[in-house]
Motif scaffolding. Structure first.
Motif, short mmCIF file in Angstrom:
data_model
loop_
_atom_site.label_atom_id
_atom_site.label_comp_id
_atom_site.label_asym_id
_atom_site.label_seq_id
_atom_site.Cartn_x
_atom_site.Cartn_y
_atom_site.Cartn_z
N HIS A 92 9.85 18.52 1.70
CA HIS A 92 9.00 18.66 0.52
C HIS A 92 8.67 17.28 -0.06
O HIS A 92 7.52 17.01 -0.44
N LEU A 93 9.68 16.41 -0.12
CA LEU A 93 9.45 15.07 -0.66
C LEU A 93 8.44 14.31 0.19
O LEU A 93 7.51 13.68 -0.34
N MET A 94 8.58 14.36 1.51
CA MET A 94 7.67 13.61 2.38
C MET A 94 6.26 14.18 2.32
O MET A 94 5.28 13.44 2.31
N ARG A 95 6.14 15.48 2.27
CA ARG A 95 4.80 16.07 2.21
C ARG A 95 4.15 15.78 0.86
O ARG A 95 2.94 15.54 0.79
N THR A 96 4.94 15.80 -0.20
CA THR A 96 4.39 15.44 -1.52
C THR A 96 3.94 13.98 -1.52
O THR A 96 2.86 13.66 -2.02
N PHE A 97 4.76 13.10 -0.96
CA PHE A 97 4.39 11.69 -0.86
C PHE A 97 3.07 11.54 -0.10
O PHE A 97 2.19 10.76 -0.49
N GLY A 98 2.92 12.29 0.99
CA GLY A 98 1.68 12.22 1.76
C GLY A 98 0.47 12.68 0.98
O GLY A 98 -0.59 12.06 1.03
N ARG A 99 0.61 13.79 0.24
CA ARG A 99 -0.52 14.29 -0.54
C ARG A 99 -0.90 13.31 -1.64
O ARG A 99 -2.09 13.08 -1.90
N VAL A 100 0.09 12.70 -2.27
CA VAL A 100 -0.18 11.78 -3.38
C VAL A 100 -0.82 10.48 -2.88
O VAL A 100 -1.70 9.90 -3.54
N THR A 101 -0.38 10.00 -1.71
CA THR A 101 -0.91 8.73 -1.19
C THR A 101 -2.14 8.92 -0.31
O THR A 101 -2.67 7.93 0.22
N ARG A 102 -2.61 10.13 -0.16
CA ARG A 102 -3.77 10.40 0.69
C ARG A 102 -4.95 9.46 0.40
O ARG A 102 -5.54 8.89 1.34
N PRO A 103 -5.34 9.25 -0.88
CA PRO A 103 -6.50 8.37 -1.13
C PRO A 103 -6.26 6.94 -0.64
O PRO A 103 -7.20 6.28 -0.18
N LEU A 104 -5.01 6.47 -0.74
CA LEU A 104 -4.72 5.11 -0.28
C LEU A 104 -4.74 5.02 1.24
O LEU A 104 -5.32 4.09 1.81
N LEU A 105 -4.13 6.00 1.91
CA LEU A 105 -4.13 6.00 3.37
C LEU A 105 -5.55 6.02 3.91
O LEU A 105 -5.90 5.23 4.80
N HIS A 106 -6.36 6.90 3.38
CA HIS A 106 -7.74 7.01 3.86
C HIS A 106 -8.60 5.85 3.37
O HIS A 106 -9.68 5.61 3.92
N GLY A 107 -8.11 5.13 2.36
CA GLY A 107 -8.85 3.99 1.82
C GLY A 107 -8.48 2.66 2.44
O GLY A 107 -8.94 1.62 1.98
N GLY A 108 -7.63 2.67 3.48
CA GLY A 108 -7.34 1.42 4.19
C GLY A 108 -5.94 0.88 3.99
O GLY A 108 -5.61 -0.19 4.51
N VAL A 109 -5.08 1.58 3.22
CA VAL A 109 -3.71 1.12 3.00
C VAL A 109 -2.78 1.95 3.89
O VAL A 109 -2.43 3.08 3.56
N TYR A 110 -2.40 1.40 5.03
CA TYR A 110 -1.52 2.11 5.96
C TYR A 110 -0.08 2.00 5.47
O TYR A 110 0.40 0.90 5.16
N LEU A 111 0.62 3.12 5.40
CA LEU A 111 2.02 3.15 4.97
C LEU A 111 2.85 3.78 6.09
O LEU A 111 2.71 4.96 6.38
N GLY A 112 3.70 2.99 6.70
CA GLY A 112 4.54 3.48 7.78
C GLY A 112 5.95 3.77 7.28
O GLY A 112 6.16 4.09 6.12
N CYS A 113 6.95 3.66 8.16
CA CYS A 113 8.33 3.89 7.75
C CYS A 113 9.07 2.56 7.63
O CYS A 113 8.64 1.53 8.14
N ASP A 114 10.19 2.62 6.93
CA ASP A 114 10.97 1.42 6.62
C ASP A 114 12.40 1.88 6.36
O ASP A 114 12.76 3.03 6.67
N GLN A 115 13.19 1.04 5.77
CA GLN A 115 14.58 1.39 5.46
C GLN A 115 14.64 2.70 4.68
O GLN A 115 13.98 2.89 3.67
N GLY A 116 15.42 3.65 5.19
CA GLY A 116 15.59 4.92 4.51
C GLY A 116 14.61 5.99 4.91
O GLY A 116 14.76 7.16 4.53
N THR A 117 13.57 5.65 5.67
CA THR A 117 12.63 6.65 6.17
C THR A 117 12.56 6.54 7.69
O THR A 117 12.86 5.50 8.26
N THR A 118 12.14 7.61 8.34
CA THR A 118 12.14 7.69 9.79
C THR A 118 10.73 7.97 10.31
O THR A 118 9.82 8.30 9.55
N HIS A 119 10.57 7.87 11.62
CA HIS A 119 9.28 8.20 12.22
C HIS A 119 8.91 9.67 11.99
O HIS A 119 7.74 9.96 11.68
#
Length: 378
Positions: A92-119
C-alpha cells in the motif's frame, strides 16, 4: 553541446524540494531535485526512520555530480520515505508513493530504488504511476520490459565499484592477490565481493549491522552470500569454524588489509578514525562513505581514496543511458548488458585515473577540479 542546465552550476540550494502527502500510510515523503538537464533528473528512493529533506538534498547533489562525471545529460534528484513506525502494509505504501509521484515521474524525474527500498518496490510504484521507462520519448528501446532487463544488471553498482578497486590495485603495482575488507554486505557489497574474488583477490573480512566476520585466509564468498539475507545481514550459524566473529560498529578497522571498500552508510570514516585505517586503497562504494575532512586527511597521509561520486555510479549509469537514449537501440539483452558494462567500466576507469593523477600532483580536491571542468560546483 553543454550537458549542464544553468540551475546545476550553483551549490546553494536544490532546484526544488517538495513534501509528499501519503494518505493512510503513517509516513512522510519528499522528493528533492538538485538539477535538471534537458528536462531530466534522476535518483533513488530512500526509506529509513531518519531520512529527511536535508539528507536528501545532499544525496541529490551527489547524483548531480555522479551523472555529470560520466557525461550523462541528466540532473540529480532523490526521494525519501520516513515511516513513523513499522511498515505494516508495504505494498500500500509503495503504490501510494507511485500515485503521488506520478506527475514527477511522467514529467522527467526518474525515481528508482535506494537504501531501504528494493527493485520489487520500484516495480510496484512504477505500476501505480503507470510509468514505463522504456516508453519514454527519446529513451533507448528494449526488447524486454524494464523489470526483466534490470534482473540482468542487479550487480552493476558492485561491478563498477570493483572495477575502480581493480584499477587502483593495478596502478599500485601489486603483483599478488590483495586482501580486501568490505564494510557493508548488501547488494553492492555482495557484487564487489564476487567480482574481486573472481579476479583472485581475498575477501578477508566483511562487516554487517551485527559486527564483522573475518578469516585471514580468505572468506568463502559464495558460502558467505548463501548465509546472507537480502538486507545484507549474515547468519553466523552457517559460517565455517575458521571464521572469526567480532562485535562492534567499526571492528572492521582492526583487520589487516590492502583494500578497504566502504559499501554501507554515510560517514563510515570520519576524522576520529582516520589514523586507524590500515588499507592503502580506500574505495567509497556507498554514498558519502567518508566525510570530506576525512577524505582529505587520508589523501594527505598518502593513501589512495576513490570517492563515491566516481565509483558508486553503476546503477545510475545504466538507467541514465536508457532514459537519455545514450545506449544504442536494436541490441538483445546480452548485447545490451555487455555494452553497458563496457561503457560504465571505461567511464569509471578514466575518472579514477584522473583522480589519482590530480591527487599525485598535489590537488586537495581532485573531484572539485573534475566538476569545475564541467562548470559544476563541488
Amino acid at each position: 553541446m553543454s550537458l549542464l542546465h544553468a540551475d546545476a552550476t550553483h551549490a546553494s540550494s536544490p532546484l526544488f524540494s517538495t513534501t509528499l502527502s501519503l494518505p493512510d500510510c503513517d509516513a512522510t515523503g519528499w522528493v528533492v531535485v538538485d538539477s535538471m538537464v534537458d528536462g531530466l533528473a534522476m535518483g533513488g528512493t530512500r526509506m529509513t526512520q531518519t531520512v529527511d529533506a536535508t539528507e536528501l538534498a545532499a544525496l541529490a547533489r551527489a547524483m548531480t555530480h555522479k551523472l555529470a562525471l560520466v557525461d550523462l545529460p541528466i540532473g540529480g534528484a532523490k526521494a525519501g520515505i520516513r515511516p513513523n513506525g513499522p511498515v505494516r502494509d508495504r505494498e500500500h505504501l509503495m503504490r501510494t508513493f507511485g500515485r503521488v509521484t506520478r506527475p514527477l515521474l511522467h514529467g522527467g524525474v526518474y525515481l528508482g530504488c535506494d537504501q531501504g527500498t528494493t527493485h520489487p518496490d520500484r516495480d510496484m510504484f512504477f505500476a501505480a504511476a503507470g510509468y514505463d521507462i522504456a516508453t519514454r520519448p527519446g529513451a533507448t528501446r528494449l526488447n524486454v520490459d524494464w523489470a526483466e532487463f534490470w534482473r540482468t544488471m542487479v550487480d552493476i553498482t558492485g561491478f563498477g565499484v570493483a572495477t575502480a578497486a581493480l584499477g587502483a590495485i593495478r596502478a599500485s603495482g601489486a603483483r599478488t592477490p590483495q586482501r580486501v575488507v568490505l564494510q557493508g554486505f548488501g547488494t553492492v557489497g555482495r557484487g564487489v565481493a564476487q567480482h574481486l574474488a573472481a579476479h583472485g583477490h581475498q575477501i578477508v573480512a566483511v562487516a554487517d549491522i551485527l559486527g564483522t566476520v573475518e578469516d585471514p585466509a580468505g572468506l568463502p564468498v559464495d558460502k558467505l552470500i548463501a548465509c546472507t539475507s537480502t538486507d545484507g545481514t549474515i547468519d553466523r550459524s552457517g559460517l565455517p569454524t575458521s571464521v572469526r566473529v567480532h562485535d562492534g560498529d567499526r571492528a572492521w578497522l582492526k583487520v589487516d588489509t590492502d583494500v578497504l571498500v566502504l559499501a554501507a552508510g554515510a560517514d563510515a570514516i570520519d576524522e576520529s578514525v582516520v589514523s586507524s585505517v590500515r588499507a592503502k586503497i580506500i574505495v567509497e562504494g556507498g554514498n558519502m562513505s567518508c566525510t570530506k575532512p576525512a577524505r582529505r586527511m587520508l589523501g594527505e597521509a598518502g593513501l589512495t581514496v576513490l570517492p563515491d561520486v566516481v565509483v558508486n555510479v553503476g546503477g545510475a549509469a545504466v538507467t541514465g543511458c536508457i532514459i537519455a537514449g545514450v545506449a544504442p537501440n536494436g541490441l538483445n539483452v546480452p548485447q545490451m548488458s555487455a555494452w553497458l558494462r563496457e561503457w560504465i567500466a571505461s567511464k569509471i576507469n578514466k575518472n579514477c585515473e584522473l583522480i589519482q593523477e590530480l591527487s599525485a600532483s598535489g590537488s586537495a580536491e581532485p573531484v572539485a577540479e573534475l566538476l569545475a571542468q564541467r562548470n559544476i560546483a563541488w
